[in-house]
Enzyme design. Structure first.
Site, PDB file in Angstrom:
ATOM      1  N   SER A  31    -102.569 -25.340  22.844  1.00 34.94           N
ATOM      2  CA  SER A  31    -101.424 -25.745  23.662  1.00 34.94           C
ATOM      3  C   SER A  31    -101.208 -24.915  24.911  1.00 34.94           C
ATOM      4  CB  SER A  31    -100.151 -25.732  22.816  1.00 34.94           C
ATOM      5  OG  SER A  31    -100.129 -26.852  21.966  1.00 34.94           O
TER       6      SER A  31
ATOM      7  N   TYR B 201     -90.833 -30.600  20.035  1.00 29.09           N
ATOM      8  CA  TYR B 201     -92.172 -30.353  20.562  1.00 29.09           C
ATOM      9  C   TYR B 201     -93.067 -31.541  20.228  1.00 29.09           C
ATOM     10  CZ  TYR B 201     -96.140 -27.448  21.922  1.00 29.09           C
ATOM     11  OH  TYR B 201     -97.243 -26.917  22.559  1.00 29.09           O
TER      12      TYR B 201
ATOM     13  N   ASN C 123     -96.777 -33.602  21.412  1.00 31.82           N
ATOM     14  CA  ASN C 123     -97.967 -33.753  22.247  1.00 31.82           C
ATOM     15  C   ASN C 123     -97.979 -35.072  23.009  1.00 31.82           C
ATOM     16  OD1 ASN C 123     -99.147 -31.289  21.591  1.00 31.82           O
ATOM     17  ND2 ASN C 123    -100.084 -32.103  19.743  1.00 31.82           N
TER      18      ASN C 123
END
Length: 399
Positions: free
Chosen positions: A110, A205, A207
Site C-alpha cells: 500500500s 480503508y 482498495n
C-alpha cells in the site's frame, strides 16, 4: 538498475474472508548477527549513530525479528545531526539461508498509494482535474458515483465496499495466485455490494478507492498508469529502482516472501505471486535507497505546489487510536507516510518533520504476530528508542 515498468499495482489487507493463521514456520532459519553489509555504506554517508543507540537498535530489532518469526529485516534510519543506521538481519531465503541484504528489491504494497495519489495531485496542479470532481465524470458504473468525489476516494471516505474483502475475490485470488486481474475485474467484486456509508461521513480503508483513482489518471492522461507514474513521479523524484510491474516480473536481487494467506492457512513462498490484484492500490516494487528519498518527497511535497501539498496533509481522524489519514498518506506519532503489506512482504516508509528524520522498514513476510503486523512491531520498537516523544503506532489497519 533501470526498469521497464508497465501497468499494475497493490495494497491493503488482503483477505478478510480467509483466516490468518499465525505460524512460526518462517522462524526456522539460521540465527545471524545484524549486518551492515557493503551495500549499506552508500545509504549512510553521514556516519552512524552513537555506539549505545546502535547497540540498542541491534538488540531490539533482532529480538522483534525472532519473537515475530520474521525471516529477514532491513532497516534504514536517518537523523540529521545525529547520524544514521542502515542494517540487514536474518535471511532472504529460508531454504538456502541466503542472508538478507540492504540492496534488495521488495514489493511495497500500500505504499503504492503515495505514488498514485501524488500522480493525481500533479494533475490537480496542472488544472486537469479538481479534487471535488465526482468520480462519475471519469468512470462509469460506480455506485453513487455522482456523489463521490476524487477527494473522498483519496482520503478513504467514499463508502465503496473494498473489493479485497469480498469472499469470491479471496477465493479466486488464492486459487490461482499467478492470475492477472484487470482494474474493472477488481472493481466488480466490490460493486456487487451496497456502499457501506454515505460519501464523506466515515472512514473505511478500501482498495476500491485507489483502483478508481488509477483509472482517472489513465482516462485524463491517455496513458497507462505505470507509464505516467514513471514519467511524472518516478523520474522527477530520481527514483531509478521503483516500478509498477505488469505481471510477476521482479528485479534482482530480491528476498523470497512468505505468507499464510492461503486457502489452507499453510505458510508458502509467495515471491512470484502476481500483484495485479492490487494495481494502483499496492502493486509497486522499490528498494531501500529509493524509499529513503521518497519519504521526504512525500511528506514535504517536493513534487507539488504548496497549496496542493497542504490539501494532502489535511488529515482526518480515522477512528483508529493514534492514526489520522489525509490524501493517500497517514500521520501517526508525528510520522508522515504510509505502510504496505502484500502477501510475503511488508514495508514502512515515514518521515518525521519535527526532526527531519526518515525511517524505512522492509521485511519478507506479512504473517501477523499476536494479531499485529510485524512491520508495525518493528517501527514501534525502533521509534521508541530513537524518538520516544514520537512513537510510530496506530497504523496497523492500513496495510
Amino acid at each position: 538498475m533501470r526498469r521497464t515498468p508497465h501497468r499494475r499495482l497493490l495494497a491493503a489487507t488482503l483477505i478478510a474472508a480467509c483466516a490468518l493463521v499465525p505460524t512460526t514456520a518462517a522462524s526456522a532459519t539460521a540465527v545471524r548477527p545484524m549486518s551492515a553489509d557493503r551495500h549499506a555504506h552508500g545509504d549512510c554517508p553521514q556516519g552512524g549513530l552513537d555506539h549505545r543507540t546502535t547497540a540498542r537498535l541491534d538488540k531490539t530489532i533482532e529480538d522483534v525479528r525472532r519473537q515475530a518469526a520474521i525471516p529477514g529485516v532491513v532497516v534504514g534510519l536517518w537523523m540529521p545531526g545525529k547520524g544514521c543506521y542502515v542494517r540487514a538481519t536474518g535471511v532472504a531465503d529460508t531454504a538456502t539461508h541466503r542472508p538478507m541484504t540492504t540492496d534488495g528489491y521488495l514489493r511495497i504494497g500500500s505504499e503504492t498509494k503515495t505514488f498514485t495519489v501524488t500522480a493525481l495531485l500533479h494533475l490537480v496542479d496542472e488544472h486537469r482535474i479538481r479534487l471535488d470532481d465526482p468520480i462519475s465524470r471519469y468512470v462509469d458504473g460506480v455506485p453513487d458515483g455522482h456523489r463521490i468525489t476524487l477527494r473522498q476516494l483519496a482520503e478513504m471516505r467514499s463508502g465503496l465496499f473494498p473489493y479485497s474483502a469480498d469472499p469470491d475475490f479471496a477465493k479466486d485470488l488464492l486459487s490461482d495466485p499467478e492470475r492477472f486481474f484487470t482494474p474493472r475485474e477488481l472493481l466488480a467484486y466490490g460493486f456487487k455490494h451496497k456502499n457501506t456509508f454515505a460519501p464523506g461521513t466515515e472512514f473505511q480503508y478500501s482498495n476500491s478507492n485507489l483502483v478508481l483513482l488509477g483509472l482517472v489518471i489513465e482516462k485524463v492522461t491517455g496513458r497507462h498508469l505505470a507509464d505516467y507514474l514513471d514519467m511524472h513521479v518516478l523520474r522527477p523524484a530520481h527514483l531509478h529502482d521503483t516500478l509498477l510491474p505488469h505481471g510477476t516480473e521482479f528485479p534482482e536481487p530480491h528476498p523470497h516472501g512468505y505468507t499464510n494467506q492461503t486457502l489452507s492457512g499453510a505458510t508458502v513462498d509467495s515471491t512470484d505471486w502476481n500483484p495485479s490484484w492490487a494495481w494502483a492500490a499496492g502493486g509497486m516494487i522499490s528498494n531501500l535507497h529509493d524509499l529513503h528519498r521518497w519519504a521526504k518527497i512525500v511528506a514535504t511535497g517536493e513534487l507539488l505546489s504548496p497549496q496542493t501539498q497542504a490539501q494532502r496533509l489535511k488529515t482526518i481522524p480515522t477512528g483508529i487510536p493514534g492514526l489520522s489519514y489525509g490524501l493517500g498518506i497517514f500521520e501517526t506519532g508525528g510520522w508522515i507516510g504510509h505502510n504496505g503489506s502484500i502477501p510475503g512482504y511488508e514495508t514502512v516508509t515515514v518521515y518525521l518533520p519535527a526532526e527531519k528524520a526518515t525511517l524505512v522498514v522492509m521485511i519478507n513476510t506479512d504473517i501477523t504476530s499476536g494479531g499485529q503486523e510485524p512491520s508495525t512491531l518493528l517501527a514501534r520498537a525502533i521509534t521508541g528508542i530513537v524518538t520516544p516523544d514520537h512513537v510510530y503506532d496506530g497504523a496497523t489497519a492500513t496495510r
